[in-house]
Each structure stands twice: as structure tokens, then as C-alpha cells.
Motif scaffolding. Structure first.
Motif, PDB file in Angstrom:
ATOM      1  N   ARG A 134      87.273   5.792  57.182  1.00  0.00           N
ATOM      2  CA  ARG A 134      87.771   4.535  57.715  1.00  0.00           C
ATOM      3  C   ARG A 134      89.183   4.409  57.181  1.00  0.00           C
ATOM      4  NH1 ARG A 134      84.872   1.839  61.134  1.00  0.00           N
ATOM      5  NH2 ARG A 134      82.639   1.958  60.893  1.00  0.00           N
ATOM      6  N   GLY A 135      90.123   4.419  58.101  1.00  0.00           N
ATOM      7  CA  GLY A 135      91.521   4.330  57.735  1.00  0.00           C
ATOM      8  C   GLY A 135      91.980   2.892  57.657  1.00  0.00           C
ATOM      9  N   VAL A 136      93.283   2.714  57.680  1.00  0.00           N
ATOM     10  CA  VAL A 136      93.886   1.393  57.638  1.00  0.00           C
ATOM     11  C   VAL A 136      93.282   0.544  58.757  1.00  0.00           C
ATOM     12  CG1 VAL A 136      95.854   2.008  59.084  1.00  0.00           C
ATOM     13  CG2 VAL A 136      96.105   0.205  57.405  1.00  0.00           C
ATOM     14  N   GLU A 137      93.063  -0.720  58.474  1.00  0.00           N
ATOM     15  CA  GLU A 137      92.442  -1.668  59.412  1.00  0.00           C
ATOM     16  C   GLU A 137      91.021  -1.264  59.805  1.00  0.00           C
ATOM     17  OE1 GLU A 137      94.691  -3.109  62.727  1.00  0.00           O
ATOM     18  OE2 GLU A 137      96.461  -3.499  61.520  1.00  0.00           O
ATOM     19  N   GLY A 138      90.392  -0.362  59.068  1.00  0.00           N
ATOM     20  CA  GLY A 138      89.014   0.014  59.347  1.00  0.00           C
ATOM     21  C   GLY A 138      88.829   0.957  60.514  1.00  0.00           C
ATOM     22  N   ILE A 139      89.926   1.562  61.009  1.00  0.00           N
ATOM     23  CA  ILE A 139      89.844   2.476  62.150  1.00  0.00           C
ATOM     24  C   ILE A 139      89.051   3.718  61.741  1.00  0.00           C
ATOM     25  CG2 ILE A 139      91.168   3.932  63.729  1.00  0.00           C
ATOM     26  CD1 ILE A 139      93.462   1.853  63.408  1.00  0.00           C
ATOM     27  N   LEU A 140      88.066   4.099  62.553  1.00  0.00           N
ATOM     28  CA  LEU A 140      87.234   5.266  62.274  1.00  0.00           C
ATOM     29  C   LEU A 140      87.923   6.523  62.775  1.00  0.00           C
ATOM     30  CD1 LEU A 140      84.505   6.200  61.128  1.00  0.00           C
ATOM     31  CD2 LEU A 140      83.613   6.069  63.458  1.00  0.00           C
ATOM     32  N   ILE A 141      88.066   7.491  61.869  1.00  0.00           N
ATOM     33  CA  ILE A 141      88.737   8.750  62.180  1.00  0.00           C
ATOM     34  C   ILE A 141      87.863   9.902  61.718  1.00  0.00           C
ATOM     35  CG2 ILE A 141      90.752  10.195  61.682  1.00  0.00           C
ATOM     36  CD1 ILE A 141      92.313   7.599  61.335  1.00  0.00           C
ATOM     37  N   GLY A 142      87.687  10.887  62.575  1.00  0.00           N
ATOM     38  CA  GLY A 142      87.001  12.106  62.198  1.00  0.00           C
ATOM     39  C   GLY A 142      88.023  13.161  61.826  1.00  0.00           C
ATOM     40  N   LEU A 143      87.720  13.915  60.792  1.00  0.00           N
ATOM     41  CA  LEU A 143      88.586  15.023  60.384  1.00  0.00           C
ATOM     42  C   LEU A 143      87.754  16.293  60.350  1.00  0.00           C
ATOM     43  CD1 LEU A 143      90.444  13.335  57.367  1.00  0.00           C
ATOM     44  CD2 LEU A 143      91.282  13.637  59.714  1.00  0.00           C
ATOM     45  N   ALA A 144      88.331  17.386  60.824  1.00  0.00           N
ATOM     46  CA  ALA A 144      87.644  18.669  60.851  1.00  0.00           C
ATOM     47  C   ALA A 144      88.613  19.759  60.410  1.00  0.00           C
ATOM     48  CB  ALA A 144      87.137  18.983  62.257  1.00  0.00           C
ATOM     49  N   GLU A 145      88.140  20.607  59.519  1.00  0.00           N
ATOM     50  CA  GLU A 145      88.905  21.784  59.109  1.00  0.00           C
ATOM     51  C   GLU A 145      88.134  23.007  59.561  1.00  0.00           C
ATOM     52  OE1 GLU A 145      90.354  24.199  55.103  1.00  0.00           O
ATOM     53  OE2 GLU A 145      89.561  22.171  54.884  1.00  0.00           O
ATOM     54  N   GLN A 146      88.758  23.814  60.397  1.00  0.00           N
ATOM     55  CA  GLN A 146      88.104  25.030  60.858  1.00  0.00           C
ATOM     56  C   GLN A 146      88.113  26.038  59.716  1.00  0.00           C
ATOM     57  OE1 GLN A 146      89.775  26.665  64.432  1.00  0.00           O
ATOM     58  NE2 GLN A 146      88.144  28.166  64.658  1.00  0.00           N
ATOM     59  N   LEU A 147      86.959  26.646  59.477  1.00  0.00           N
ATOM     60  CA  LEU A 147      86.826  27.621  58.394  1.00  0.00           C
ATOM     61  C   LEU A 147      86.871  29.031  58.949  1.00  0.00           C
ATOM     62  CD1 LEU A 147      83.907  25.849  56.513  1.00  0.00           C
ATOM     63  CD2 LEU A 147      86.350  25.684  56.023  1.00  0.00           C
ATOM     64  N   GLY A 148      87.142  29.980  58.114  1.00  0.00           N
ATOM     65  CA  GLY A 148      87.146  31.387  58.524  1.00  0.00           C
ATOM     66  C   GLY A 148      88.370  31.733  59.326  1.00  0.00           C
ATOM     67  N   ASN A 149      88.165  32.365  60.480  1.00  0.00           N
ATOM     68  CA  ASN A 149      89.296  32.781  61.342  1.00  0.00           C
ATOM     69  C   ASN A 149      89.953  31.567  61.956  1.00  0.00           C
ATOM     70  OD1 ASN A 149      88.520  35.344  60.763  1.00  0.00           O
ATOM     71  ND2 ASN A 149      87.503  35.697  62.730  1.00  0.00           N
ATOM     72  N   LYS A 150      91.164  31.280  61.515  1.00  0.00           N
ATOM     73  CA  LYS A 150      91.880  30.112  62.019  1.00  0.00           C
ATOM     74  C   LYS A 150      92.892  30.508  63.038  1.00  0.00           C
ATOM     75  CE  LYS A 150      91.223  27.617  57.759  1.00  0.00           C
ATOM     76  NZ  LYS A 150      91.788  26.926  56.667  1.00  0.00           N
TER      77      LYS A 150
END
Length: 150
Positions: A134-150
Motif C-alpha cells: 500500500r503506497g501513498v494514499e493507500g494505493i495498492l501496488i503489486g511488485l514482481a521481480e522476475q527470477l532466473g533468466n531476465k
């Protein structure tokens, strides 16, 4: 089979309380401020169905230039509903997902701007490391980091 008439997706929009509070958060995440403008008048209200409106918008763009996030601050008419405290399984709930490099570092930086993990950081198989914040003002944000072969 009918060929799609879609050319591209232009942007995702989020209504915010304060552009001045939200823009720096998305800049810290890695988006760039592409522009800021005021949209007002009866013509704009015909598109949204709100009638006479006055809205300040900021267009944020991802580093690759392909995705945009339109932030809108309604001055008129006033905001009548707030979905930020609804659980993520609520119908119509909005979440934006970003692929990032070094998700732990990104979460650490964003926490200095008030972001908090919603649940926990998880790894999906050997493919992704994921979390919701939950970012500023409660905004929902998804974060994804690709693993392995980028």
C-alpha cells in the motif's frame, strides 16, 4: 475468428486526493512525469458522465515508454466514494502491477515514502518474487521481480 480492433492500451487511471503527494511516490518507484494538465468543462463531463467537472491530471510513464498511469485529482465534482480500504477481493478493486529489478531494494526505498507490505514477500516457483504494497494514499501496488533468466 474476428480480428481485434484494439490498437493499444493507453493508460490505467487512479483517482487520488493530492497529485503533489502521489507524484513523488511514483517517481521514486521509477516512473517519469510525462505531463500535468487541467481538464475542465462540460465537454469533459460528457465523456465521464459527471457533468461540469474540474480535474487536475498527471500522466506518469514507465521507463520503457510503453505504459502510462494517469493520476486524477477531482476538484469538481467532489469525490463520492473511496475504495482504498476495501479488501483486494472486492469487485472492481484496482491494483497496478509493476515488474522491477531488486524488489527488496524497491520496497525498502518506497517504505521511506510510507509504503507498507500488505501481506508478505513470496516467491512463486523459480519464476517471480512478488508482493503487494500500500503506497501513498493507500494505493495498492503489486511488485514482481522476475527470477532466473531476465
Amino acid at each position: 475468428m474476428t480480428k481485434s480492433k484494439i490498437v493499444r492500451m493507453d493508460n490505467v487511471g487512479i483517482v487520488v486526493e493530492s497529485l503533489d503527494n502521489v507524484i513523488p511516490f511514483f517517481i521514486e518507484l521509477g516512473l517519469k512525469l510525462e505531463g500535468r494538465a487541467t481538464i475542465e468543462g462540460e465537454w469533459a463531463g460528457r465523456v465521464t458522465g459527471l457533468g461540469d467537472q474540474h480535474v487536475e491530471i498527471a500522466m506518469m510513464v514507465t521507463p520503457d515508454g510503453h505504459s502510462r498511469l494517469e493520476l486524477s485529482q477531482f476538484l469538481r465534482p467532489t469525490v463520492i466514494s473511496d475504495h482504498r480500504t476495501a479488501p483486494v477481493n472486492s469487485v472492481g478493486y484496482l491494483r497496478v502491477m509493476f515488474t522491477v529489478e531488486d524488489i527488496d531494494e524497491v520496497v525498502s526505498r518506497l517504505s521511506k515514502h510510507g509504503a507498507e507490505l500488505v501481506g508478505e514477500m513470496v516467491q512463486y516457483e523459480n519464476s517471480y518474487k512478488l508482493c503487494y504494497i500500500r503506497g501513498v494514499e493507500g494505493i495498492l501496488i503489486g511488485l514482481a521481480e522476475q527470477l532466473g533468466n531476465k
